[in-house]
Motif scaffolding. Sequence first.
Motif: not given
Length: 128
Positions: A55-63, A105-120
């Motif tokens: 998450t943005g504040n770093g409080a929640i992670t998912h793997y 951040y889509y809590t409770g889903t298998s992929q909580p982040v669905r990026p609009s921006y990507w690195g290389q």
Amino acid sequence: VQLQASGGGLVQAGESLRLSCAASGWPSGWTFSRYAAGWFRQAPGKEREFVAAITGNGAITHYVDFVKGRFTISRDNARNTVFLQMNSVKAEDTAVYFCGAGLSYYTGTSQPVRPSYWGQGTQVTVSS
């Protein structure tokens, strides 16, 4: 938003590696903490897959299951950077690793982040 991934390289199985993703370019008055972030990877001949999210504040992670207990995602919003600490790497971890960011951040889903921006992407190669 621009993302710059770094830290990849060639390591032996069982060793550790730390990836970094430096972020910049959000609207004036915003901060990096508004953005959830994640790491994804793409092995040769395979589709890109989710690895970890934070998450943005770093409080929640998912793997994803196959990295739980070995990889750790973290972030330092003062440095506008997201990290992926990779321990006990395996040959099957060989892939190009990408960081991504998005406003939700889509809590409770298998992929909580669905990026609009990507690195290389940064290449990680694990020799067995």
